[in-house]
Structure formats: C-alpha cells, structure tokens
Design a protein around this motif. Structure first.
Motif, short mmCIF file in Angstrom:
data_model
loop_
_atom_site.label_atom_id
_atom_site.label_comp_id
_atom_site.label_asym_id
_atom_site.label_seq_id
_atom_site.Cartn_x
_atom_site.Cartn_y
_atom_site.Cartn_z
N TYR A 149 0.83 -1.19 0.00
CA TYR A 149 0.00 0.00 0.00
C TYR A 149 0.87 1.25 0.00
O TYR A 149 1.89 1.30 0.69
CB TYR A 149 -0.89 0.04 1.25
CG TYR A 149 -1.84 -1.13 1.37
CD1 TYR A 149 -3.16 -1.01 0.95
CD2 TYR A 149 -1.43 -2.34 1.91
CE1 TYR A 149 -4.05 -2.08 1.06
CE2 TYR A 149 -2.30 -3.41 2.03
CZ TYR A 149 -3.61 -3.27 1.61
OH TYR A 149 -4.47 -4.32 1.72
N PHE A 150 0.44 2.26 -0.75
CA PHE A 150 1.07 3.57 -0.69
C PHE A 150 0.29 4.41 0.31
O PHE A 150 -0.94 4.47 0.26
CB PHE A 150 1.06 4.24 -2.07
CG PHE A 150 1.60 5.64 -2.05
CD1 PHE A 150 2.96 5.87 -1.91
CD2 PHE A 150 0.75 6.73 -2.16
CE1 PHE A 150 3.47 7.15 -1.90
CE2 PHE A 150 1.25 8.02 -2.16
CZ PHE A 150 2.61 8.23 -2.02
N ILE A 151 1.00 5.06 1.25
CA ILE A 151 0.36 5.89 2.27
C ILE A 151 0.72 7.34 1.96
O ILE A 151 1.87 7.76 2.13
CB ILE A 151 0.81 5.51 3.69
CG1 ILE A 151 0.60 4.02 3.94
CG2 ILE A 151 0.07 6.33 4.73
CD1 ILE A 151 1.20 3.51 5.23
N ASN A 152 -0.25 8.11 1.51
CA ASN A 152 -0.02 9.51 1.18
C ASN A 152 0.24 10.32 2.44
O ASN A 152 -0.49 10.23 3.42
CB ASN A 152 -1.24 10.06 0.44
CG ASN A 152 -1.05 11.49 0.00
OD1 ASN A 152 -1.19 12.42 0.79
ND2 ASN A 152 -0.73 11.67 -1.28
N LYS A 153 1.31 11.15 2.42
CA LYS A 153 1.69 11.93 3.60
C LYS A 153 0.63 12.97 3.97
O LYS A 153 0.32 13.19 5.13
CB LYS A 153 3.02 12.65 3.36
CG LYS A 153 4.24 11.80 3.50
CD LYS A 153 5.49 12.63 3.30
CE LYS A 153 6.74 11.77 3.45
NZ LYS A 153 7.97 12.55 3.21
N GLU A 154 0.07 13.63 2.95
CA GLU A 154 -0.86 14.73 3.22
C GLU A 154 -2.22 14.24 3.68
O GLU A 154 -2.76 14.71 4.67
CB GLU A 154 -1.00 15.60 1.97
CG GLU A 154 0.29 16.31 1.58
CD GLU A 154 0.13 17.10 0.30
OE1 GLU A 154 -0.99 17.15 -0.25
OE2 GLU A 154 1.14 17.67 -0.14
N GLU A 158 -4.57 5.20 2.34
CA GLU A 158 -3.81 4.06 1.85
C GLU A 158 -4.39 3.60 0.51
O GLU A 158 -5.60 3.48 0.36
CB GLU A 158 -3.89 2.89 2.85
CG GLU A 158 -3.21 3.18 4.16
CD GLU A 158 -3.26 1.98 5.09
OE1 GLU A 158 -3.76 0.91 4.69
OE2 GLU A 158 -2.79 2.11 6.24
N GLU A 159 -3.50 3.36 -0.44
CA GLU A 159 -3.92 2.89 -1.75
C GLU A 159 -3.17 1.60 -2.07
O GLU A 159 -1.94 1.57 -2.05
CB GLU A 159 -3.61 3.94 -2.81
CG GLU A 159 -3.98 3.49 -4.21
CD GLU A 159 -3.54 4.49 -5.27
OE1 GLU A 159 -3.69 4.17 -6.47
OE2 GLU A 159 -3.04 5.57 -4.92
N LEU A 160 -3.92 0.54 -2.35
CA LEU A 160 -3.31 -0.72 -2.74
C LEU A 160 -2.72 -0.57 -4.12
O LEU A 160 -3.43 -0.26 -5.08
CB LEU A 160 -4.35 -1.85 -2.73
CG LEU A 160 -3.85 -3.23 -3.13
CD1 LEU A 160 -2.82 -3.75 -2.14
CD2 LEU A 160 -5.01 -4.21 -3.27
N ILE A 161 -1.40 -0.75 -4.23
CA ILE A 161 -0.75 -0.57 -5.52
C ILE A 161 -0.18 -1.87 -6.08
O ILE A 161 0.18 -1.93 -7.25
CB ILE A 161 0.36 0.50 -5.44
CG1 ILE A 161 1.39 0.13 -4.39
CG2 ILE A 161 -0.23 1.86 -5.18
CD1 ILE A 161 2.60 1.03 -4.40
N LEU A 162 -0.09 -2.89 -5.26
CA LEU A 162 0.39 -4.18 -5.75
C LEU A 162 -0.19 -5.29 -4.91
O LEU A 162 -0.25 -5.20 -3.68
CB LEU A 162 1.92 -4.24 -5.69
CG LEU A 162 2.52 -5.55 -6.23
CD1 LEU A 162 3.69 -5.28 -7.13
CD2 LEU A 162 2.92 -6.46 -5.09
N GLY A 180 8.62 7.54 -5.72
CA GLY A 180 7.81 8.53 -5.02
C GLY A 180 7.92 8.46 -3.52
O GLY A 180 6.96 8.79 -2.80
N LEU A 181 9.07 8.03 -2.98
CA LEU A 181 9.23 7.95 -1.53
C LEU A 181 9.05 9.30 -0.86
O LEU A 181 8.68 9.38 0.31
CB LEU A 181 10.61 7.37 -1.18
CG LEU A 181 10.74 5.85 -1.23
CD1 LEU A 181 12.18 5.43 -1.01
CD2 LEU A 181 9.84 5.19 -0.21
N ASN A 182 9.34 10.38 -1.60
CA ASN A 182 9.19 11.71 -1.01
C ASN A 182 7.72 12.10 -0.84
O ASN A 182 7.41 13.09 -0.17
CB ASN A 182 9.90 12.75 -1.88
CG ASN A 182 9.35 12.79 -3.29
OD1 ASN A 182 9.02 11.76 -3.86
ND2 ASN A 182 9.27 13.98 -3.87
N LEU A 183 6.82 11.35 -1.45
CA LEU A 183 5.40 11.68 -1.37
C LEU A 183 4.67 10.95 -0.24
O LEU A 183 3.55 11.30 0.09
CB LEU A 183 4.71 11.34 -2.70
CG LEU A 183 5.28 12.05 -3.94
CD1 LEU A 183 4.59 11.55 -5.19
CD2 LEU A 183 5.11 13.56 -3.80
#
Length: 201
Positions: A149-154, A158-162, A180-183
């Motif tokens: 999951y990608f966890i958006n900082k702002e 959580e978004e399942l990406i794989l 996009g680790l900085n995001l």
C-alpha cells in the motif's frame, strides 16, 4: 500511481538468513516437557532474550503470552488442568521462525503431540534505498500473499498498488523498486499459513 512500483524477480538471498533458520531447525532437542500431577513444565534449551512464548487454543486465540527475558535455557511450569479438553499449542516466536508445539488436554492432563510439531518460517522484509526485498522459506509449499500500500503523507490515505500471490517449492524471493518515496510511505502486508506480517517503510 500505477507505475509507482517496478516489479523485478531478481533472485535475492541472504546467507545469514538461511544460517539463522537452519540453525534454528537443527537445534537438538529444542525443548523438553515434563508432566507431573497438574504441573506441565516446558523447558526451552536454547532461546534468546526477546523471544515470545504463547499458548493458543485450536482457534488461534491467545490464552497466555510472555516475552522471554533470558538467553540460553528457559523453563516454566504451567497449571493447565483448568483448560477444557481439546487441542492447544505452545508457540515460541524467535528470530525468523515460529516453533509450534501442539498438545492436547484430556481430563486435566497435557499430552504433547510430537507428530504435529511444526516450524513456521516468517518472511523477511528489508528496504534498501529505493528497493524492498521480500524473502521466505517455503519448505511446506505455503504460498505468500503480498500486498503493498502507498500511504499519502498529506491525506494519510492508503492505496493498494500491488497484490500478488507468490509460491515456490523451497523459497520465495521478490524485489520491488519504490518510486515517489518523497510523497509518502509504504506498508507491506504479507499473509502466509494463516498469519499476517506487516512492515511500514
């Protein structure tokens, strides 16, 4: 967001990982059990401080747990006579493996079922730079479900990406390139042998 990950199936194996697991498997004997009257004494002949000991029923409910505070030999007496007849398991969680020691209670007495003993190898998750490495021994052929999951900082969503199910006759190895680790951060959630493992990166 679909291209956040680039999947690579390069072989990745840490020798130290296997040395740790194989030494765990070759300990002889790992434990002894003595039953006298209502007391059942479990002795672990080689443990490390920080290992976890638990007793579970046949539904996986934890009835007792503790963190072991010694390295070397560990012994504890349990009064299991209050447990109803049925199947239970001692579990010793140490390093990258879980030792399952099944037993049954009959009329207040504990009987170890040595034929059903099992070692469950936990997956190893490691992040280095833009890469995340996932490795697991799969001696019993257990598949490994991998969800990232990608966890958006702002927005903190959580978004399942794989999502994939990996299987192999002996070991599972996966390498993923992060973008996009900085995001934001990533959460790796793994399922295998009715167990869940998580790590946030």
């Amino acid at each position: 967001m679909n291209n956040i990950f680039t999947h690579s199936k390069k072989g990745f194996l840490l020798v130290t990982l296997f040395v740790t697991m194989l030494s765990f498997a070759n300990e002889n004997p790992f434990y002894t059990v003595e039953v006298a009257a209502v007391k059942t004494t479990l002795t672990l002949n080689s443990v490390k401080e920080g290992s976890a000991l638990s007793i579970k029923d046949n539904r996986g409910t934890v009835l007792y747990s503790e963190i072991i505070k010694v390295t070397g030999k560990y012994s504890r007496a349990f009064d299991l006579s209050f447990l109803p007849n049925g199947k239970y398991t001692f579990e010793v969680d140490k390093d990258l493996a879980i030792q399952e020691i099944p037993f049954r209670i009959n009329a207040g007495n504990a009987f170890i079922n040595k034929d059903k003993e099992k070692i469950v190898y936990k997956p190893f998750i490691r992040a280095v730079g833009d890469y995340v490495y996932i490795n697991k021994l799969a001696i019993d052929g257990e598949p490994l479900e991998i969800n990232i999951y990608f966890i958006n900082k702002e927005n903190k969503y959580e978004e399942l990406i794989l999502s994939e199910v990996a299987s192999d006759a002996s070991k599972i190895e996966r390498t993923y390139k992060l973008k996009g680790l900085n995001l934001g951060n990533y959460k790796v959630v793994l399922y295998s042998a009715n167990r869940t493992y998580e790590k946030t990166i």
